[in-house]
Design an enzyme around this catalytic site. Structure first.
Site, PDB file in Angstrom:
ATOM      1  N   ASP A  54       0.842  -1.202   0.000  1.00 40.70           N
ATOM      2  CA  ASP A  54       0.000   0.000   0.000  1.00 40.70           C
ATOM      3  C   ASP A  54       0.879   1.255   0.000  1.00 40.70           C
ATOM      4  OD1 ASP A  54      -2.430  -1.633   0.436  1.00 40.70           O
ATOM      5  OD2 ASP A  54      -1.453  -2.051   2.339  1.00 40.70           O
TER       6      ASP A  54
ATOM      7  N   HIS B  74      -4.759  -3.316   6.390  1.00 43.02           N
ATOM      8  CA  HIS B  74      -4.540  -3.580   4.959  1.00 43.02           C
ATOM      9  C   HIS B  74      -5.888  -3.971   4.356  1.00 43.02           C
ATOM     10  CE1 HIS B  74      -3.075  -5.032   1.165  1.00 43.02           C
ATOM     11  NE2 HIS B  74      -3.602  -6.220   1.408  1.00 43.02           N
TER      12      HIS B  74
HETATM   13  P1  NAX Z   1      -2.108 -18.291  -4.278  1.00 43.69           P
HETATM   14  O1  NAX Z   1      -3.471 -18.875  -4.128  1.00 43.69           O
HETATM   15  O2  NAX Z   1      -1.460 -18.258  -5.614  1.00 43.69           O
HETATM   16  O3  NAX Z   1      -1.107 -19.070  -3.310  1.00 43.69           O
HETATM   17  C1  NAX Z   1      -1.402 -19.367  -1.985  1.00 43.69           C
HETATM   18  C2  NAX Z   1      -0.714 -20.681  -1.665  1.00 43.69           C
HETATM   19  O4  NAX Z   1      -0.832 -20.908  -0.274  1.00 43.69           O
HETATM   20  C3  NAX Z   1      -1.332 -21.891  -2.375  1.00 43.69           C
HETATM   21  O5  NAX Z   1      -0.316 -22.597  -3.080  1.00 43.69           O
HETATM   22  C4  NAX Z   1      -1.916 -22.723  -1.233  1.00 43.69           C
HETATM   23  O6  NAX Z   1      -1.824 -24.126  -1.480  1.00 43.69           O
HETATM   24  C5  NAX Z   1      -1.006 -22.294  -0.087  1.00 43.69           C
HETATM   25  N1  NAX Z   1      -1.571 -22.519   1.239  1.00 43.69           N
HETATM   26  C6  NAX Z   1      -2.868 -22.475   1.637  1.00 43.69           C
HETATM   27  N2  NAX Z   1      -2.976 -22.814   2.917  1.00 43.69           N
HETATM   28  C7  NAX Z   1      -1.722 -23.068   3.371  1.00 43.69           C
HETATM   29  C8  NAX Z   1      -1.194 -23.488   4.610  1.00 43.69           C
HETATM   30  N3  NAX Z   1      -1.998 -23.725   5.649  1.00 43.69           N
HETATM   31  N4  NAX Z   1       0.140 -23.672   4.702  1.00 43.69           N
HETATM   32  C9  NAX Z   1       0.950 -23.479   3.647  1.00 43.69           C
HETATM   33  N5  NAX Z   1       0.499 -23.083   2.433  1.00 43.69           N
HETATM   34  C10 NAX Z   1      -0.820 -22.896   2.301  1.00 43.69           C
HETATM   35  O7  NAX Z   1      -2.190 -16.831  -3.627  1.00 43.69           O
HETATM   36  P2  NAX Z   1      -1.156 -15.615  -3.774  1.00 43.69           P
HETATM   37  O8  NAX Z   1      -1.496 -14.816  -4.958  1.00 43.69           O
HETATM   38  O9  NAX Z   1       0.218 -16.153  -3.658  1.00 43.69           O
HETATM   39  O10 NAX Z   1      -1.557 -14.737  -2.485  1.00 43.69           O
HETATM   40  C11 NAX Z   1      -1.277 -15.191  -1.183  1.00 43.69           C
HETATM   41  C12 NAX Z   1      -1.940 -14.302  -0.144  1.00 43.69           C
HETATM   42  O11 NAX Z   1      -1.417 -12.972  -0.212  1.00 43.69           O
HETATM   43  C13 NAX Z   1      -3.448 -14.156  -0.280  1.00 43.69           C
HETATM   44  O12 NAX Z   1      -4.031 -14.299   1.004  1.00 43.69           O
HETATM   45  C14 NAX Z   1      -3.616 -12.735  -0.763  1.00 43.69           C
HETATM   46  O13 NAX Z   1      -4.866 -12.197  -0.400  1.00 43.69           O
HETATM   47  C15 NAX Z   1      -2.484 -12.059  -0.047  1.00 43.69           C
HETATM   48  N6  NAX Z   1      -2.065 -10.742  -0.514  1.00 43.69           N
HETATM   49  C16 NAX Z   1      -1.668  -9.837   0.423  1.00 43.69           C
HETATM   50  C17 NAX Z   1      -1.176  -8.588   0.078  1.00 43.69           C
HETATM   51  C18 NAX Z   1      -0.719  -7.620   1.111  1.00 43.69           C
HETATM   52  O14 NAX Z   1      -0.341  -6.514   0.743  1.00 43.69           O
HETATM   53  N7  NAX Z   1      -0.738  -7.937   2.417  1.00 43.69           N
HETATM   54  C19 NAX Z   1      -1.140  -8.162  -1.350  1.00 43.69           C
HETATM   55  C20 NAX Z   1      -1.167  -9.300  -2.314  1.00 43.69           C
HETATM   56  C21 NAX Z   1      -2.078 -10.440  -1.933  1.00 43.69           C
HETATM   57  O15 NAX Z   1      -3.387 -10.066  -2.240  1.00 43.69           O
END
Ligand code: NAX
Length: 340
Positions: free
Chosen positions: A161, A189
């Site tokens: 952000d 956030h």
């Molecule tokens: P993806 O869905 O591509 O990847 C997430 C991965 O996490 C998947 O491979 C899934 O199998 C794995 N996962 C799920 N549960 C798990 C667990 N208990 N232990 C280990 N791995 C696990 O998502 P991606 O685009 O990589 O985004 C990840 C997260 O970042 C999301 O929650 C998203 O909302 C968040 N974000 C946060 C941002 C921020 O500024 N704080 C910005 C970007 C993003 O939106």
């Protein structure tokens, strides 16, 4: 290699942000060109193949700084001895899911991961939560690691952000992003966050507010641009990226996570930055909430410290309060689930 490798754990190592993170970390972009790293990728069973494939590619890069890569679905293995934990994997919101369901699903991830960090991570571990809802997931992880790991070692990512705000200002003023210092993201956030430019300055010390007024034709025009264009655009940038790109922010999110850890570990370079840290009551934010504040770090494992004493006018105070109220509601919802 120069020194003992630093263990860095990435959860969600088979996902998009994990994939964008690991190559830059292995190349030295996060901890510098002299610090070798050992990567641990944590996944759930369904994500293991993707993480294993990424590990093969890491090997094929032959990064001189990369000592080792492990892929596991066991949190105790993933966090064993870790110094830097980047909690990226989370449960996304799916159609029909209420906020309470989302918080509960993520508590089921960040509670056990916090427990595992408390049990086996290095005493000096620092944790950044990226997975949403990031602030409250960090609160849950910190509570679950207590009392083994002090809660101030847990942070959540609002640097994306922050960087988005700097990018918007740079474009509006026709300057380079590196010319803008002291922007602050306050609060959660989420869409309630408050991107605050009232302390931001240019290299010659000129306040950004003055520069905006000059460029946009007066103070009233600058205020209108901030309220009607800048703040909503920064707060809703994630949705804009999805609409234009057809997929969520990935490289910019990974870049922000690297900025966050680099500045925390090596020190902030010019002025302050933004990170969500555990409140000690600064600016009237209730103690214990993981809230985005103006922060600096001196490096040397000092961690982020909240910069106190910035003036907030009435309008700014109301915006901060609205976002903090949302954080308190999220905390209360998690408490009601019996998680905290
Ligand atoms: P993806 O869905 O591509 O990847 C997430 C991965 O996490 C998947 O491979 C899934 O199998 C794995 N996962 C799920 N549960 C798990 C667990 N208990 N232990 C280990 N791995 C696990 O998502 P991606 O685009 O990589 O985004 C990840 C997260 O970042 C999301 O929650 C998203 O909302 C968040 N974000 C946060 C941002 C921020 O500024 N704080 C910005 C970007 C993003 O939106």
């Amino acid at each position: 290699m120069a020194s003992e490798p630093t263990t860095v754990t990435i959860t969600g190592g088979g996902g998009q942000i994990g994939y964008a993170l690991m190559f830059r970390i292995a190349a030295g972009d996060m901890l510098g060109p002299d610090r070798p790293v050992r990567l641990r990728l944590l996944e759930i069973p369904q994500g293991m193949r993707a993480a294993e494939g990424a590990a093969l590619e890491l090997q094929d890069c032959a990064f001189p700084l990369l000592a080792d890569v492990d892929v596991t679905d066991d949190p105790l293995t993933a966090f064993n001895g870790t110094r830097i934990a980047m909690l990226v994997g989370a449960r996304p919101r799916t159609a029909g899911m209420e906020r309470g369901d989302l918080l509960a699903a993520n508590a089921g991830i960040f509670g056990p991961q916090g427990n595992a960090i408390g049990a086996v991570a290095d005493d000096g571990v620092r944790v950044v939560v990226v997975g949403n809802p990031a602030n409250t997931n960090a609160l849950i992880a910190a509570a679950s690691a207590s009392p083994d790991i002090p809660s101030e070692r847990f942070t959540a990512l609002t640097r994306l952000d922050h960087n988005r705000a700097v990018g918007q200002l740079a474009e509006a003023l026709g300057v380079a992003p590196g010319d803008i210092a002291d922007v602050v993201i306050w609060g959660n956030h989420s869409a309630t966050q408050f991107p605050d430019v009232s302390h931001a300055i240019l290299p010659d010390g000129m306040p950004v507010l003055e520069a905006l007024a000059e460029r946009l034709g007066g103070e009233a025009a600058a205020t209108a641009w901030l309220d009607d264009v800048f703040i909503p655009r920064v707060a809703k940038r994630g949705a804009e990226i999805i609409e234009v790109r057809g997929s969520s922010s990935v490289a910019s999110a990974a870049n922000a996570a690297i900025d966050h850890v680099r500045d925390e570990q090596l020190g902030t370079r010019r002025g302050l930055t933004s990170a969500a840290v555990v409140s000690r009551g600064e600016y009237g934010v209730p103690e214990g909430l993981v809230c985005s504040f103006p922060v600096t770090s001196r490096g040397h494992d000092d961690g982020y410290r909240v910069v106190e004493g910035l003036d907030l006018d009435e309008r700014a105070r109301a915006r901060v309060a609205a976002s903090v109220d949302e954080l308190a509601l999220e905390r209360d919802a998690v408490r009601a689930l019996g998680v905290l």
